[in-house]
Design an enzyme around this catalytic site. Structure first.
Site, PDB file in Angstrom:
ATOM      1  N   TRP B 103      34.284  28.693  31.129  1.00 50.76           N
ATOM      2  CA  TRP B 103      34.951  27.769  31.960  1.00 50.76           C
ATOM      3  C   TRP B 103      34.348  26.529  32.101  1.00 50.76           C
ATOM      4  O   TRP B 103      35.134  25.422  32.096  1.00 50.76           O
ATOM      5  CB  TRP B 103      35.770  28.565  33.126  1.00 50.76           C
ATOM      6  CG  TRP B 103      36.604  29.697  32.947  1.00 50.76           C
ATOM      7  CD1 TRP B 103      36.186  30.898  32.809  1.00 50.76           C
ATOM      8  CD2 TRP B 103      37.518  29.462  32.087  1.00 50.76           C
ATOM      9  NE1 TRP B 103      37.109  31.841  32.286  1.00 50.76           N
ATOM     10  CE2 TRP B 103      38.177  30.982  31.719  1.00 50.76           C
ATOM     11  CE3 TRP B 103      38.634  28.566  31.523  1.00 50.76           C
ATOM     12  CZ2 TRP B 103      39.335  31.041  31.330  1.00 50.76           C
ATOM     13  CZ3 TRP B 103      39.821  28.908  30.971  1.00 50.76           C
ATOM     14  CH2 TRP B 103      40.187  30.210  30.808  1.00 50.76           C
ATOM     15  N   ASP B 170      34.398  24.799  41.103  1.00 51.07           N
ATOM     16  CA  ASP B 170      35.349  25.663  40.558  1.00 51.07           C
ATOM     17  C   ASP B 170      35.214  27.011  41.334  1.00 51.07           C
ATOM     18  O   ASP B 170      34.466  27.622  40.708  1.00 51.07           O
ATOM     19  CB  ASP B 170      35.461  25.724  39.274  1.00 51.07           C
ATOM     20  CG  ASP B 170      36.359  26.728  38.564  1.00 51.07           C
ATOM     21  OD1 ASP B 170      37.220  27.191  39.278  1.00 51.07           O
ATOM     22  OD2 ASP B 170      36.439  26.741  37.256  1.00 51.07           O
ATOM     23  N   LYS B 194      43.243  35.502  41.438  1.00 48.46           N
ATOM     24  CA  LYS B 194      42.048  36.534  41.526  1.00 48.46           C
ATOM     25  C   LYS B 194      42.500  37.076  42.678  1.00 48.46           C
ATOM     26  O   LYS B 194      43.062  37.856  43.068  1.00 48.46           O
ATOM     27  CB  LYS B 194      40.856  35.714  41.231  1.00 48.46           C
ATOM     28  CG  LYS B 194      40.634  35.050  40.362  1.00 48.46           C
ATOM     29  CD  LYS B 194      40.561  35.877  38.641  1.00 48.46           C
ATOM     30  CE  LYS B 194      40.289  34.949  37.544  1.00 48.46           C
ATOM     31  NZ  LYS B 194      40.302  35.369  36.304  1.00 48.46           N
TER      32      LYS B 194
END
Lengths: 358, 358
Positions: B103, B170, B194
């Site tokens: 990511w 992030d 999540k």
């Protein structure tokens, strides 16, 4: 569960069967003792949901070969940006737009940052109560863009223009409500939250060959090819919204598809517009020939009767009838899942008002 | 309903109470005989949901004044684009990034289209099994960007670096799992799926004063100020995903907030890592000092035991344990809603394997 007559403009009514299945899947999806929303989007059960949703779109709209079907995020508002980035040439890019309402205007604003925009038809002179026609589209534009149905103002394109360029259409508020010839369009997009499902996903139907010709360096997430190459799974998709859309499309198919719903939508529209035209207490807002079958806008001829009318429809279990602030009056949104009996309930209230005031 | 021990990496386990409430709301929200997903996002009941969700984020993370909390769409992947567009100067823009996984790498790719990117820390040399430290950040960058937890590789930043610029993080896979000092960050973003809720919405926490300084003409939907000025309601928000996030945050608050969950997450991690280190059949993948409390990556020391191990954990009602294809082995994701008893179940399976092979 007794349900209200839900005339909301969107997010809006969905079939009760769909709501029941969606509710169940949030607890136990696929009889696997796991919730739909707590499994991997790459798991077989969800990949099957995505494939089924795409397949149903293709089947219901008879999408020809050479088109891709995507489920994205960001609503039509993000499409306002993606369309010019993907279709307007970087050098000397041009596009033609029609200005038929709030959403059309926003799409124009966004396109102007990417190239030259010709507004070829514009109904803002009469607060968008009609659909412009007979306009000329320059031969050399990269694409033409229109909005098929204007949710706020209650107008709808009945006959799409012939265009000398790519044809792009925002069908957010009337997709799946009537037959369309997909082959006449190069790109169709629609926020889900009217006839397709809940808020949170955007349907895009795109002719593959029109992409990659602009000379632009398009950001990854805004490039349709990113999503085509990954079957809408480049990143985690909005699982729940796609699942409920799939259920709603399956519901439509099970009941007879677009042909069936178009006939029903025509009946619902005829019933309500007839009463508006017959009953001296009411007046339609949109020009007759451009009246939307999805969103019926009307006012009381005597606004002092507002309180009584509001009381009557609220007592009848009707909700979501208030007009948009930029138009006023009333708006009855009659999306696919709204039943004929709900329109009958509204028409009866209108007749009752007349009786009470006689 | 008997639940599985769900170790999925995301979308992932959510509290059972939250799933029950979400399921109910899909049928009948607010006792109004309408579904959550068929009412207007501008209706009072949904505006209250949005306000409550924002309020809970502020309360749970002790967000200081001067920050806005947004619920957007497009996942972290769209943030990879929005961050440079909103923070990197149009002329001579520079940013520093750490490359700590898949990511992070994608965020770097996207930023490079907007300006100069310095990769100041990089753990790709060892397939991202550690967190780079002690790197130098150029004084003149517009911002520094890092990924707090690397879901795929099982590493986590334990101590955030001091930076000479704006600090962007992030936190998709560990937000709300441990205490953070929001005042040390200028922009935090996180996909919901999540610890916060289902897929379909992205949380952004942003210091208002850092915006509007780049000289760029930012497209409407990609401009944080658009969403700040409309309280995340510029266009139709992903209603369901925001509602379930609100429920999950309320669950966290009711149980004792971030302090409580951090303690529990530490216990869960200690239990599993201790077994990995003790049991000669297993080996951890990430460097010990950088081990993630959210995603525990490990392998069998003897891969021929794979079939037996897989059988044992599947029989124990465990799901989602397979490692990511780019790492192999196993990954136990232990997000907030995963209970200690699920970790115990896994540890018991690991001990059982040892007994069986003795």
């Amino acid at each position: 569960m007794s349900k209200k007559h839900n005339f909301s403009a969107g997010p809006c009514i969905l079939p009760l069967d769909v709501l029941k299945k969606a509710s169940e899947a949030v607890l136990n999806f696929n009889n696997d003792n796991l919730s739909l929303i707590e499994i991997s989007h790459r798991s077989k059960p969800f990949v099957e949901v995505m494939e089924k949703a795409v397949g149903l779109v293709k089947e219901l709209l008879e999408v020809p070969k050479g088109y891709s079907v995507l489920f994205l995020q960001g609503g039509a508002s993000l499409e306002f940006l993606m369309v010019p980035l993907n279709l307007m040439k970087e050098k000397g890019g041009k596009a033609a737009y029609t200005n038929t309402g709030v959403w059309a205007k926003k799409s124009i604003t966004e396109a102007k940052n990417s190239g030259e925009v010709f507004v070829v038809g514009d109904s803002s002179d009469k607060n968008y109560n009609y659909i412009p026609k007979g306009y000329n589209i320059p031969e050399d534009v990269d694409y033409f863009h229109c909005t098929s149905n204007n949710t706020i103002f209650g107008t709808q394109i009945k006959k799409f223009p012939k265009v000398p360029s790519l044809m792009v259409c925002d069908m957010s508020s009337d997709i799946f409500s009537r037959k369309i010839e997909v082959s006449k369009f190069d790109l169709i997009y629609a926020g889900a939250q009217k006839n397709m499902g809940p808020a949170g996903t955007t349907l895009v139907i795109i002719k593959d060959e029109i992409l990659g010709n602009t000379g632009r360096n398009i950001p990854t997430m805004l490039n349709y090819n990113t999503h085509i190459s990954k079957n809408s799974m480049f990143n985690t998709p909005p699982v729940f919204a796609i699942y409920v859309s799939m259920l709603t499309l399956q519901w439509l198919k099970d009941h007879g598809g677009v042909e069936w719903i178009e006939e029903l939508n025509n009946q619902k529209a005829e019933l309500l517009y007839n009463e508006i035209d017959r009953n001296p207490l009411f007046k339609g807002i949109a020009e007759k020939e451009d009246r939307s079958n999805m969103n019926v806008t009307f006012t009381l001829t005597d606004s002092s009767k507002e309180h009584l009318f509001n009381q009557l429809w609220e007592n009848a279990g009707i909700s979501g009838l208030k007009g948009h602030r930029s138009v006023g009056g009333y708006r009855a949104s009659m999306y696919n899942a709204l039943r004929l009996e709900s329109v009958n309930a509204l028409v009866n209230v209108m007749k009752n008002l007349e009786k009470k005031l006689r």
